[in-house]
Structures are given as structure tokens and as C-alpha cells.
Design an enzyme around this catalytic site. Structure first.
Site, short mmCIF file in Angstrom:
data_model
loop_
_atom_site.label_atom_id
_atom_site.label_comp_id
_atom_site.label_asym_id
_atom_site.label_seq_id
_atom_site.Cartn_x
_atom_site.Cartn_y
_atom_site.Cartn_z
N ASP A 45 0.85 -1.19 0.00
CA ASP A 45 0.00 0.00 0.00
C ASP A 45 0.88 1.23 0.00
OD1 ASP A 45 -2.37 1.46 0.01
OD2 ASP A 45 -2.31 1.70 2.18
N GLU A 81 -3.03 -1.67 -5.17
CA GLU A 81 -4.28 -1.04 -5.55
C GLU A 81 -4.13 -0.34 -6.88
OE1 GLU A 81 -7.06 0.32 -1.82
OE2 GLU A 81 -5.44 1.59 -2.46
N CYS A 116 -11.42 -3.86 8.42
CA CYS A 116 -10.50 -4.46 9.38
C CYS A 116 -9.93 -5.75 8.79
CB CYS A 116 -11.24 -4.77 10.69
SG CYS A 116 -10.19 -5.64 11.88
N CYS A 130 -11.19 -8.84 11.15
CA CYS A 130 -12.55 -9.39 11.21
C CYS A 130 -13.48 -8.86 10.13
CB CYS A 130 -13.16 -9.07 12.58
SG CYS A 130 -13.52 -7.32 12.78
N CYS A 182 -9.90 -1.43 15.71
CA CYS A 182 -11.18 -2.08 15.42
C CYS A 182 -12.00 -2.25 16.69
CB CYS A 182 -10.94 -3.44 14.76
SG CYS A 182 -12.48 -4.29 14.42
N CYS A 186 -13.13 -6.37 16.93
CA CYS A 186 -12.23 -7.46 17.38
C CYS A 186 -11.03 -6.94 18.17
CB CYS A 186 -11.75 -8.27 16.19
SG CYS A 186 -10.55 -7.42 15.15
N ASP A 218 -1.67 1.80 7.19
CA ASP A 218 -1.20 1.35 5.88
C ASP A 218 -0.97 -0.16 5.86
OD1 ASP A 218 -1.25 4.00 4.98
OD2 ASP A 218 0.80 4.35 5.67
ZN LIG Z 1 -11.71 -6.19 13.50
#
Ligand SMILES: [Zn+2]
Length: 373
Positions: A191, A275, A327, A330, A345, A348, A355
């Protein structure tokens, strides 16, 4: 041995005599004059409102008449002159393409002295040919060339370019043999970083080299110096030359950094996912502008693609979709603005550099897409 399907360019320093340097300078001058005249012709036709302008072919067909009328053009290699008109045509094609795509591109520009640096022999052998340690250029002479590394493949074109520290020949070759690297069984995602150059899915952080900052400072200083000098003065001429050198220096530093980084990634991985960034779009976004154009992502991409192709490895671009939001632990979508550097997150509890989290998502998305095809 298999061959790389694209072109590869080799750049060599020339050591011309003062007379040869003068001859190249004069050739550049005439090429630029032709470029501007041909542009003027197209513009006049266009402004007449008939909605058309002469084609490249028509303009090339007029070259013999031009040479008869202005004998100085007869002193330039005929194919070099044809290439000038092709260059102009390419800039018009790009202009039309962008207009058609709904953009508002600038009309092709007249080139001033400082904006026309090179001329091209479009057919190796026709006017430009290597002969041991000498590059033989028609209408200019036999110029010693420093072959610091051997040429591979079949030479196709020769471009002579004037840079801040002298003259160079860029020889573009086809059919360059591939140099496959051993498979490692590893894949990664990368990235583009905002603060750093890039981050891989394995947590490897590649910083922008610190010397870029120093070079930037040098350029800013040189810029100021030029601005302070009186127009047309000797001091200004010197300051402009110094500034050109500073620019050239940073350009080479960046190129070197991109080559080394790309080689490292290609050596360690069989597939690299990234990307599919619309760099032009991103540069328009002010927040990202500085770091992206700074980092020269487009140049890096080109080098990475090329190195991977030569080594028998792959670079796969995936569409950019929520890679920095989702994320990697999860799949929960965690919206965050650009200023948020850390992914946290709530679902989780994963805490990770923004990045790196994105790079992991890119790797997964790429692998998922590949599994489908
Ligand atoms: Zn998560």
C-alpha cells in the site's frame, strides 16, 4: 532463452568535442523551430474553424519543400526531422484523447529553449549506429560514448538528450532476454503510504529516503537564487544551471531508490498485489497531492511492472475498495479520515498501522480475485 516483450532503455554519457556539442546544440535548435512551426500550422488550420488540421503524414510530406526553402533544415538528419513531427502528433493525440474523455487538457504548447532537450533517430542504423566505443551520428559525427554496462537485445531507436551535466544517448532496445528469478512461494500486498513510501502486508515499512528532504532544500535554495538574479544576467545563467543540476540530482536519487525497492520486492515475492490507483485523480486530492507526487508512485509502478515481467514474476492491480477502512482481522468496516494513522477495530480489538492494515486487505482481495479466475 525467453525475451521480455517490452522495450528497455540504456542510457550512456557522451563525451563530445566542442564542435560536436555545437552541432548537437544546433540540431536541437532546429528541431525545436520545426516543432513550433508545425504547431503553428496546425493551430492556424484549426482556428480557421474547419475543424481539422494537417495530419502528421501531410506535415511530413512537406519536409522536402521546407528543406528546399530553408537549407539549414537539410543539415539535420531526415528521420530526426520526421520524428519531431511525430512527437507533435503524439501530443495532439493525447490532447484529443483527453478532450474526448471529458477532461480539460491544455492545448499543445510552444516550446521555449529550456523545454526542448532531445532529438531522436527513430531507426537504429538509419543515421545512428554504435561502433565500438563510438556513437556514429549522421550529420553530427563520431562521438565517444561511455558504455558503463553492456547493451542487450536489439537497438531500435537512439535519443540524444541534453541534461544539466552534459549530453546523453538513450538507446531503446527490443527483445531483451528475461532474467528469471527463483520462485520464493511468497506473495505480498503493498500500500502506498502517506508518511512513508510503502508498507507491505507483512509489516515491512519502506521510508522515503531522508536525502530527498535535503535535495528539496537544495532545490528551494536554488530557486530563490534564480529569482533574485537579474533577467539576462550572467549570474542568472549560472544560477539556472545550478538549479537544473539540483533537479537532476533528485531525479536520479529517486530513480535509484525506485529501482532498488522494486528489485527487493520482486526478489522476495512471486506475486505482488497493489491497488489500482488513479494517480492523476489522487494528485488532485490536496491532502494526498504532496506525498503522492513526491513519491513518484507512477514511476515506481512502471519500474516494478517492468522488473517483475523480466524476472518472470507478477504484479496484479486490484480495484481500490475500502482497503484502508475494512479491518484485516474481522472484516468490520471502520470508517476513518485520512488523518487517522492507526486502525483500531471496535469489533475485534485489532490495533495496527493504517497502511499495514490496508496492505493486508490488498493481499487478501488480490488472492481472492485470483482464485476466481
Ligand atoms: Zn476487527
Amino acid at each position: 532463452m525467453s525475451e521480455y516483450s517490452g522495450r528497455k532503455s540504456y542510457r550512456y554519457k557522451l563525451t563530445p568535442t566542442p564542435a560536436q556539442e555545437q552541432a548537437m546544440e544546433t540540431t536541437l535548435w532546429r528541431c525545436r523551430t520545426l516543432y513550433n512551426c508545425a504547431l503553428e500550422q496546425r493551430k492556424t488550420w484549426w482556428d480557421r474553424g474547419e475543424g481539422k488540421s494537417p495530419t502528421c503524414y501531410q506535415q511530413q510530406a512537406e519536409l522536402p519543400d521546407l528543406k528546399a526553402a530553408c537549407s539549414e533544415f537539410a543539415e539535420v538528419n531526415a528521420q530526426v526531422l520526421q520524428d519531431v513531427l511525430k512527437r507533435l502528433d503524439r501530443s495532439f493525440q493525447a490532447f484529443f484523447r483527453r478532450t474526448k474523455a471529458g477532461e480539460k487538457p491544455g492545448y499543445p504548447r510552444f516550446h521555449g529553449r529550456d523545454r526542448y532537450h532531445s532529438f531522436t533517430y527513430p531507426q537504429y542504423g538509419g543515421g545512428a549506429v554504435m561502433d565500438g566505443g563510438v556513437l556514429n551520428l549522421s550529420k553530427i559525427g563520431r562521438i565517444p560514448i561511455r558504455l558503463h554496462r553492456p547493451l542487450q537485445g536489439t537497438p531500435k531507436t537512439v535519443t540524444i538528450s541534453r541534461e544539466a551535466d552534459g549530453w546523453y544517448a538513450v538507446i531503446s532496445c527490443a527483445g531483451v532476454p528475461m532474467q528469471p528469478l527463483l520462485p520464493t512461494g511468497r506473495e505480498t500486498g503493498i500500500d502506498v503510504g502517506l508518511k512513508v513510501f510503502l508498507v507491505t502486508a507483512h509489516g515491512l515499512v519502506i521510508e522515503n529516503p531522508r536525502h530527498f528532504r535535503n535535495s528539496e532544500r537544495r532545490i528551494a535554495k536554488a530557486d530563490k537564487h534564480v529569482a533574485r538574479c537579474q533577467k539576462g544576467s550572467k549570474g542568472r545563467k549560472k544560477a539556472v544551471a545550478r538549479r537544473a543540476k539540483a533537479y537532476q540530482h533528485v531525479k536520479r536519487q529517486r530513480l535509484d531508490f525506485h529501482h532498488k525497492t522494486a528489485l527487493m520486492l520482486v526478489r522476495e515475492n512471486d506475486v505482488i498485489y497493489l491497488e489500482d490507483l488513479q494517480v492523476a485523480n489522487m494528485v488532485r486530492n490536496r491532502h494526498l497531492a504532496k506525498s503522492i507526487s513526491d513519491a513518484g508512485w507512477a514511476q515506481f509502478r512502471a519500474i516494478l511492472d517492468y522488473k517483475a515481467a523480466c524476472a518472470g514474476k507478477r504484479v496484479l492491480a486490484i480495484p481500490a475498495q475500502y482497503t484502508s477502512q475494512d479491518c484485516s482481522g474481522c472484516e468490520e468496516r471502520v470508517p476513518k479520515s485520512l488523518s487517522v494513522r492507526t486502525h483500531v477495530c471496535p469489533a475485534c480489538g485489532l490495533v495496527m498501522d493504517r497502511d499495514e492494515n490496508a496492505a493486508i486487505n490488498i493481499l487478501r482481495a488480490g488472492q481472492a480475485r485470483r482464485a476466481l479466475t
